[in-house]
Design a protein around this motif. Structure first.
Motif, PDB file in Angstrom:
ATOM      1  N   GLY A  30       0.831  -1.193   0.000  1.00  0.00           N
ATOM      2  CA  GLY A  30       0.000   0.000   0.000  1.00  0.00           C
ATOM      3  C   GLY A  30       0.861   1.237   0.000  1.00  0.00           C
ATOM      4  N   GLY A  31       0.823   1.983  -1.104  1.00  0.00           N
ATOM      5  CA  GLY A  31       1.704   3.131  -1.255  1.00  0.00           C
ATOM      6  C   GLY A  31       1.034   4.461  -1.000  1.00  0.00           C
ATOM      7  N   GLY A  32      -0.046   4.467  -0.202  1.00  0.00           N
ATOM      8  CA  GLY A  32      -0.636   5.726   0.217  1.00  0.00           C
ATOM      9  C   GLY A  32       0.195   6.364   1.313  1.00  0.00           C
ATOM     10  N   VAL A 100      -1.567  -2.443   4.140  1.00  0.00           N
ATOM     11  CA  VAL A 100      -1.991  -1.064   4.396  1.00  0.00           C
ATOM     12  C   VAL A 100      -2.816  -0.541   3.223  1.00  0.00           C
ATOM     13  CG1 VAL A 100      -1.200   1.073   5.496  1.00  0.00           C
ATOM     14  CG2 VAL A 100       0.337  -0.876   5.402  1.00  0.00           C
ATOM     15  N   THR A 101      -3.706  -1.369   2.700  1.00  0.00           N
ATOM     16  CA  THR A 101      -4.618  -0.945   1.643  1.00  0.00           C
ATOM     17  C   THR A 101      -5.985  -0.670   2.262  1.00  0.00           C
ATOM     18  OG1 THR A 101      -5.168  -3.249   1.137  1.00  0.00           O
ATOM     19  CG2 THR A 101      -3.373  -2.241  -0.118  1.00  0.00           C
ATOM     20  N   PRO A 102      -6.905   0.012   1.549  1.00  0.00           N
ATOM     21  CA  PRO A 102      -8.215   0.329   2.123  1.00  0.00           C
ATOM     22  C   PRO A 102      -8.978  -0.921   2.569  1.00  0.00           C
ATOM     23  CG  PRO A 102      -7.829   1.624   0.145  1.00  0.00           C
ATOM     24  CD  PRO A 102      -6.706   0.641   0.221  1.00  0.00           C
ATOM     25  N   SER A 103      -9.880  -0.742   3.525  1.00  0.00           N
ATOM     26  CA  SER A 103     -10.596  -1.871   4.109  1.00  0.00           C
ATOM     27  C   SER A 103     -11.375  -2.663   3.069  1.00  0.00           C
ATOM     28  CB  SER A 103     -11.532  -1.385   5.220  1.00  0.00           C
ATOM     29  OG  SER A 103     -12.502  -0.477   4.710  1.00  0.00           O
ATOM     30  N   THR A 104     -11.872  -2.000   2.032  1.00  0.00           N
ATOM     31  CA  THR A 104     -12.672  -2.695   1.020  1.00  0.00           C
ATOM     32  C   THR A 104     -11.826  -3.617   0.140  1.00  0.00           C
ATOM     33  OG1 THR A 104     -12.448  -0.739  -0.396  1.00  0.00           O
ATOM     34  CG2 THR A 104     -14.472  -0.931   0.919  1.00  0.00           C
ATOM     35  N   CYS A 126      -3.471  -3.234   8.656  1.00  0.00           N
ATOM     36  CA  CYS A 126      -3.447  -1.861   9.175  1.00  0.00           C
ATOM     37  C   CYS A 126      -4.695  -1.082   8.815  1.00  0.00           C
ATOM     38  CB  CYS A 126      -2.208  -1.130   8.656  1.00  0.00           C
ATOM     39  SG  CYS A 126      -0.656  -1.975   9.042  1.00  0.00           S
ATOM     40  N   ALA A 127      -5.577  -1.665   7.989  1.00  0.00           N
ATOM     41  CA  ALA A 127      -6.852  -1.028   7.662  1.00  0.00           C
ATOM     42  C   ALA A 127      -7.797  -1.153   8.848  1.00  0.00           C
ATOM     43  CB  ALA A 127      -7.470  -1.678   6.426  1.00  0.00           C
ATOM     44  N   LYS A 128      -8.689  -0.179   8.983  1.00  0.00           N
ATOM     45  CA  LYS A 128      -9.598  -0.139  10.126  1.00  0.00           C
ATOM     46  C   LYS A 128     -11.034  -0.192   9.623  1.00  0.00           C
ATOM     47  CE  LYS A 128      -6.163   2.651  12.531  1.00  0.00           C
ATOM     48  NZ  LYS A 128      -5.793   3.946  13.122  1.00  0.00           N
ATOM     49  N   GLY A 129     -11.761  -1.219  10.047  1.00  0.00           N
ATOM     50  CA  GLY A 129     -13.142  -1.292   9.600  1.00  0.00           C
ATOM     51  C   GLY A 129     -13.763  -2.643   9.864  1.00  0.00           C
ATOM     52  N   ILE A 130     -14.999  -2.773   9.414  1.00  0.00           N
ATOM     53  CA  ILE A 130     -15.796  -3.994   9.513  1.00  0.00           C
ATOM     54  C   ILE A 130     -16.310  -4.284   8.119  1.00  0.00           C
ATOM     55  CG2 ILE A 130     -17.873  -5.038  10.511  1.00  0.00           C
ATOM     56  CD1 ILE A 130     -17.460  -3.046  12.897  1.00  0.00           C
ATOM     57  N   GLU A 131     -16.170  -5.513   7.666  1.00  0.00           N
ATOM     58  CA  GLU A 131     -16.551  -5.843   6.300  1.00  0.00           C
ATOM     59  C   GLU A 131     -18.065  -5.808   6.132  1.00  0.00           C
ATOM     60  OE1 GLU A 131     -14.962  -8.944   3.008  1.00  0.00           O
ATOM     61  OE2 GLU A 131     -15.933  -9.872   4.739  1.00  0.00           O
ATOM     62  N   SER A 132     -18.491  -5.206   5.045  1.00  0.00           N
ATOM     63  CA  SER A 132     -19.918  -5.135   4.733  1.00  0.00           C
ATOM     64  C   SER A 132     -20.454  -6.536   4.448  1.00  0.00           C
ATOM     65  CB  SER A 132     -20.137  -4.231   3.512  1.00  0.00           C
ATOM     66  OG  SER A 132     -21.504  -4.162   3.180  1.00  0.00           O
ATOM     67  N   GLY A 133     -21.629  -6.817   4.942  1.00  0.00           N
ATOM     68  CA  GLY A 133     -22.271  -8.106   4.692  1.00  0.00           C
ATOM     69  C   GLY A 133     -21.881  -9.150   5.707  1.00  0.00           C
ATOM     70  N   SER A 134     -20.595  -9.493   5.782  1.00  0.00           N
ATOM     71  CA  SER A 134     -20.153 -10.550   6.687  1.00  0.00           C
ATOM     72  C   SER A 134     -20.086 -10.094   8.139  1.00  0.00           C
ATOM     73  CB  SER A 134     -18.777 -11.064   6.254  1.00  0.00           C
ATOM     74  OG  SER A 134     -17.766 -10.111   6.531  1.00  0.00           O
ATOM     75  N   GLY A 135     -19.835  -8.798   8.356  1.00  0.00           N
ATOM     76  CA  GLY A 135     -19.657  -8.300   9.712  1.00  0.00           C
ATOM     77  C   GLY A 135     -18.333  -8.690  10.328  1.00  0.00           C
ATOM     78  N   ARG A 303     -14.159  16.445  -4.542  1.00  0.00           N
ATOM     79  CA  ARG A 303     -13.097  15.473  -4.832  1.00  0.00           C
ATOM     80  C   ARG A 303     -13.423  14.118  -4.207  1.00  0.00           C
ATOM     81  NH1 ARG A 303      -9.043  16.602  -1.981  1.00  0.00           N
ATOM     82  NH2 ARG A 303      -9.836  18.433  -0.877  1.00  0.00           N
ATOM     83  N   PRO A 304     -13.012  13.022  -4.828  1.00  0.00           N
ATOM     84  CA  PRO A 304     -13.282  11.688  -4.276  1.00  0.00           C
ATOM     85  C   PRO A 304     -12.314  11.353  -3.139  1.00  0.00           C
ATOM     86  CG  PRO A 304     -12.079  11.485  -6.343  1.00  0.00           C
ATOM     87  CD  PRO A 304     -12.359  12.959  -6.163  1.00  0.00           C
ATOM     88  N   VAL A 305     -12.690  11.639  -1.923  1.00  0.00           N
ATOM     89  CA  VAL A 305     -11.849  11.395  -0.752  1.00  0.00           C
ATOM     90  C   VAL A 305     -12.431  10.217   0.028  1.00  0.00           C
ATOM     91  CG1 VAL A 305     -11.015  12.360   1.433  1.00  0.00           C
ATOM     92  CG2 VAL A 305     -11.161  13.816  -0.611  1.00  0.00           C
ATOM     93  N   VAL A 306     -11.572   9.269   0.381  1.00  0.00           N
ATOM     94  CA  VAL A 306     -12.021   8.103   1.149  1.00  0.00           C
ATOM     95  C   VAL A 306     -12.293   8.530   2.593  1.00  0.00           C
ATOM     96  CG1 VAL A 306     -11.411   5.820   2.022  1.00  0.00           C
ATOM     97  CG2 VAL A 306     -10.734   6.499  -0.297  1.00  0.00           C
ATOM     98  N   VAL A 307     -13.534   8.360   3.032  1.00  0.00           N
ATOM     99  CA  VAL A 307     -13.938   8.656   4.409  1.00  0.00           C
ATOM    100  C   VAL A 307     -14.462   7.349   4.996  1.00  0.00           C
ATOM    101  CG1 VAL A 307     -15.412  10.066   5.900  1.00  0.00           C
ATOM    102  CG2 VAL A 307     -14.523  11.026   3.767  1.00  0.00           C
ATOM    103  N   GLU A 308     -13.586   6.631   5.687  1.00  0.00           N
ATOM    104  CA  GLU A 308     -13.928   5.293   6.160  1.00  0.00           C
ATOM    105  C   GLU A 308     -15.126   5.298   7.100  1.00  0.00           C
ATOM    106  OE1 GLU A 308     -12.832   2.542   5.110  1.00  0.00           O
ATOM    107  OE2 GLU A 308     -10.679   2.527   4.715  1.00  0.00           O
TER     108      GLU A 308
END
Length: 383
Positions: A30-32, A100-104, A126-135, A303-308
């Motif tokens: 992940g190169g962000g 370190v890529t986005p949660s999706t 290192c991504a922070k979140g909960i997967e859609s559908g599966s939880g 602008r398309p900004v990722v807002v987790e």
């Protein structure tokens, strides 16, 4: 301000034979901004560091100029980072992986790591979140598609620019696998040792649910704090949302097998305080602009900004509902960002809800006596 490079490149202390062994070769995928910052940390810790990026022009910038200008501006990166767009090359012979890529993208990326990385190489998400559908939490997603290897998480109060610039930073490294291995030999301890530098200080945890719930829910709470700040409310309001948001994080963590104590640490309270208090946070900034009256299409000037936090508001409340939990702040944010409820109505409903108790054991609830006054207080947010 970037710290002197000498501070970050001093030799690490000699580790006694009984201590944990660091990972010699670390692949950072992940190169962000944050991925590049972690790669710089690993290189400063004298690890062989491979950074995988999707964009060749950004990879060239890292290789040729020791910068990631697109995401980190003029911050000088550590020497010795190998930047590549070839995933197989990045993973070849890697001792450990920082994802370190986005949660999706975690499901897809973890599956590819499972195919390409050495079978004993741990994955630290290192991504922070909960997967859609599966939880599922991000570590659970990785474990499902890359079975048989240690899975962990790296989280905490970290703005990428400050981490990359060498500001003193503390994180939590968690991994619940390897229970038959001595604590100091487990993957979390080894990764913590691998990344420790003069400015980067990791702590070790075996509570993956606790640290991951904190990372997912804090983004949602930050949107609520941003909305109130953008609408002109002050620190009292923010402190109330942070505190009650922390309570929601604890309840969800415990339901998933985590510890309330973990949520009061770096991966929970620490990250929550940082994200809810600075315009550097995309989630806080998004909420701030919404609180100023901008529509969802107008924030960040379109602008398309990722807002987790927008995504996590839905996934966290879906999971909570499934578990029989009520998370009122997360539900409030969801009603705004996903259901389109007017901001004033959503906050009025939260602020006029029945008066509860602290501590929870008191088990007391009283109808709010001033519902009409609350509605009048927040009605301006609808305009």
């Amino acid at each position: 301000m970037t710290l002197p490079e000498s501070l970050e490149t001093r030799p690490l202390p000699i580790i006694a034979p009984k201590g944990p062994r660091p990972y010699d070769t670390i692949a950072v995928l992940g190169g962000g901004a944050f991925g590049t910052a972690l790669a710089s940390v690993a290189a400063r810790a004298q690890r062989e560091t491979r950074l995988w990026l999707r964009d060749e022009s950004v990879a060239a910038d890292v290789r040729d100029n020791r910068r990631n200008t697109r995401y980190l501006g003029d911050i000088k990166l550590a020497k010795g980072i190998t930047a590549t767009t070839d995933l197989a090359e990045a993973l070849d012979g890697a001792d450990a992986v920082l994802l370190v890529t986005p949660s999706t993208t975690i499901r897809e990326m973890a599956a590819r790591i499972g195919e390409l990385a050495p079978p004993d190489a741990p994955i630290f998400v290192c991504a922070k979140g909960i997967e859609s559908g599966s939880g599922l939490l991000m570590s659970e997603v990785a474990a499902e598609v890359a079975p048989g290897r240690p899975i962990g998480a790296l989280t905490g109060p970290t703005f990428a620019t400050e981490t990359a610039a060498g500001h003193p930073t503390a994180v939590t490294v968690a991994c619940s696998s390897g229970v038959r291995v001595r604590p100091m030999e487990r993957a979390a301890a080894r990764m913590a040792l691998s990344l420790a530098t003069g400015a980067f200080r990791p702590y070790i945890s075996d509570d993956l649910p606790g640290v991951e719930v904190g990372g997912a829910v804090k983004n949602v709470v930050a949107i609520a704090c941003g909305i109130l700040a953008g609408a002109g409310f002050g620190e009292n309001s923010r402190a109330a949302i942070i505190t009650r948001g922390l309570s929601e994080m604890k309840e969800l963590a415990v339901k998933l097998g985590g510890s309330r104590e973990t949520v009061t640490g770096l991966g929970g309270l620490g990250d929550l305080m940082l994200t809810c208090s600075s315009p550097q946070s995309r989630n806080f900034s998004y909420g701030f602009q919404r609180g100023q009256g901008r529509s969802d299409d107008e924030v960040f000037d379109g602008r398309p900004v990722v807002v987790e936090g927008r995504h996590n508001a839905v996934t966290a409340t879906d999971l909570a509902r499934r578990l029989g939990l009520h998370m009122p702040i997360c539900e409030m944010v969801r009603s705004i960002v996903d259901d389109g409820e007017p901001i004033g109505d959503a906050f009025a409903r939260f602020w006029s809800s029945p008066i509860g108790a602290e501590p929870r054991a008191l088990d007391l609830e009283i109808a709010h006596p001033a519902v009409d006054a609350v509605e009048r207080r927040f009605e301006d947010l609808n305009t």
